[in-house]
Design an enzyme around this catalytic site. Structure first.
Site, PDB file in Angstrom:
ATOM      1  N   GLY A 167       0.899  -1.123   0.056  1.00  0.00           N
ATOM      2  CA  GLY A 167      -0.048  -0.018   0.189  1.00  0.00           C
ATOM      3  C   GLY A 167       0.713   1.389  -0.179  1.00  0.00           C
ATOM      4  O   GLY A 167       2.073   1.266   0.316  1.00  0.00           O
ATOM      5  N   LEU A 194       6.385   1.641   4.368  1.00  0.00           N
ATOM      6  CA  LEU A 194       7.632   2.000   3.380  1.00  0.00           C
ATOM      7  C   LEU A 194       8.264   3.299   3.851  1.00  0.00           C
ATOM      8  O   LEU A 194       9.433   3.414   3.371  1.00  0.00           O
ATOM      9  CB  LEU A 194       6.944   2.224   1.967  1.00  0.00           C
ATOM     10  CG  LEU A 194       6.558   0.938   1.338  1.00  0.00           C
ATOM     11  CD1 LEU A 194       5.741   1.286  -0.002  1.00  0.00           C
ATOM     12  CD2 LEU A 194       7.543  -0.135   1.054  1.00  0.00           C
ATOM     13  N   GLU A 251      -3.229   3.171   5.397  1.00  0.00           N
ATOM     14  CA  GLU A 251      -3.050   4.215   4.401  1.00  0.00           C
ATOM     15  C   GLU A 251      -3.822   5.414   4.737  1.00  0.00           C
ATOM     16  O   GLU A 251      -3.506   6.655   4.434  1.00  0.00           O
ATOM     17  CB  GLU A 251      -3.279   3.790   3.156  1.00  0.00           C
ATOM     18  CG  GLU A 251      -2.584   2.627   2.439  1.00  0.00           C
ATOM     19  CD  GLU A 251      -0.931   2.829   2.769  1.00  0.00           C
ATOM     20  OE1 GLU A 251      -0.345   3.948   2.583  1.00  0.00           O
ATOM     21  OE2 GLU A 251      -0.454   1.506   2.985  1.00  0.00           O
ATOM     22  N   HIS A 282      -2.347   7.722   6.778  1.00  0.00           N
ATOM     23  CA  HIS A 282      -1.234   8.578   6.269  1.00  0.00           C
ATOM     24  C   HIS A 282      -1.851  10.030   5.949  1.00  0.00           C
ATOM     25  O   HIS A 282      -1.085  10.946   5.860  1.00  0.00           O
ATOM     26  CB  HIS A 282      -0.543   7.964   5.043  1.00  0.00           C
ATOM     27  CG  HIS A 282       0.475   6.692   5.443  1.00  0.00           C
ATOM     28  ND1 HIS A 282       1.665   7.374   6.108  1.00  0.00           N
ATOM     29  CD2 HIS A 282       0.693   5.670   5.202  1.00  0.00           C
ATOM     30  CE1 HIS A 282       2.427   6.377   6.215  1.00  0.00           C
ATOM     31  NE2 HIS A 282       1.740   5.274   5.761  1.00  0.00           N
TER      32      HIS A 282
HETATM   33 NI    NI Z   1       2.931   3.448   5.567  1.00  0.00          NI
END
Ligand code: NI
Length: 179
Positions: A46, A92, A134, A137
């Site tokens: 993702g 990530l 996500e 975020h």
């Molecule tokens: Ni993330």
């Protein structure tokens, strides 16, 4: 295909709250394609636009083993949540750190596709966790925010140390080429 640079914790830009998408034109199409390319190349399951320093409400995901089921959610809104699911998450933007986080077991989300069409869908299991991660975020929130202050501070120090070591190595190899 264009890969974008993924911001890493504790970069303050990851704390930016994303703005709603209002223009579903070519620029959005390019952003979605770049997000998918960047996610697949990383590789990750993702990616939110926030992570590539674009502060618009766009997320992509693909949890399939064959990496052939891309999900694109634009302006996602949480309609409902139920149950509790606790799984180990990574990000990530927080490389090589995996920690257990408590999430809802199932969420119902209303979103738009890349053409602007509104749809509603339920997400559970790993895709449910991914969508919740996500969507955080887009609010400037990271999974490390769910951990203790002590644990988060340790992660921040570890990543900063690794980043310094990486940039020292880059300088060294640049010097080696510059003779
Ligand atoms: Ni993330």
């Amino acid at each position: 295909m264009a890969l974008r640079t993924i911001l890493e914790y504790p970069d303050p830009r990851l704390r930016t709250k994303a703005q709603p998408v209002t223009d579903f034109g070519a620029e959005l199409g390019r952003l979605v394609d770049d997000l998918l390319d960047t996610m697949y190349a990383a590789p990750g399951i993702g990616l939110a636009a926030t992570q590539v320093d674009v502060h618009q409400r766009v997320i992509v995901a693909d949890v399939s083993a064959e990496r052939d089921q891309p999900l694109v959610l634009i302006n996602p809104q949480l309609l409902s949540r139920e149950g509790v699911n606790s799984v180990e998450e990574g990000c990530l933007s927080v490389p090589d750190i995996f920690e257990e986080v408590e999430r809802a077991l199932r969420v119902r989300v209303r979103a738009q596709d890349r053409a602007g069409k509104v749809f509603e869908r339920d997400f559970d299991e790993i895709l449910g966790v991914c969508v919740q991660h996500e969507m955080d975020h887009l609010e400037g929130k990271l999974f490390v925010d769910y951990l203790s202050d002590l644990r988060r501070e340790r992660i921040r120090k570890k990543l900063e140390k690794e980043r310094k070591e990486r940039s020292a190595r880059t300088r060294q190899s640049a010097g080696a080429r510059a003779y």
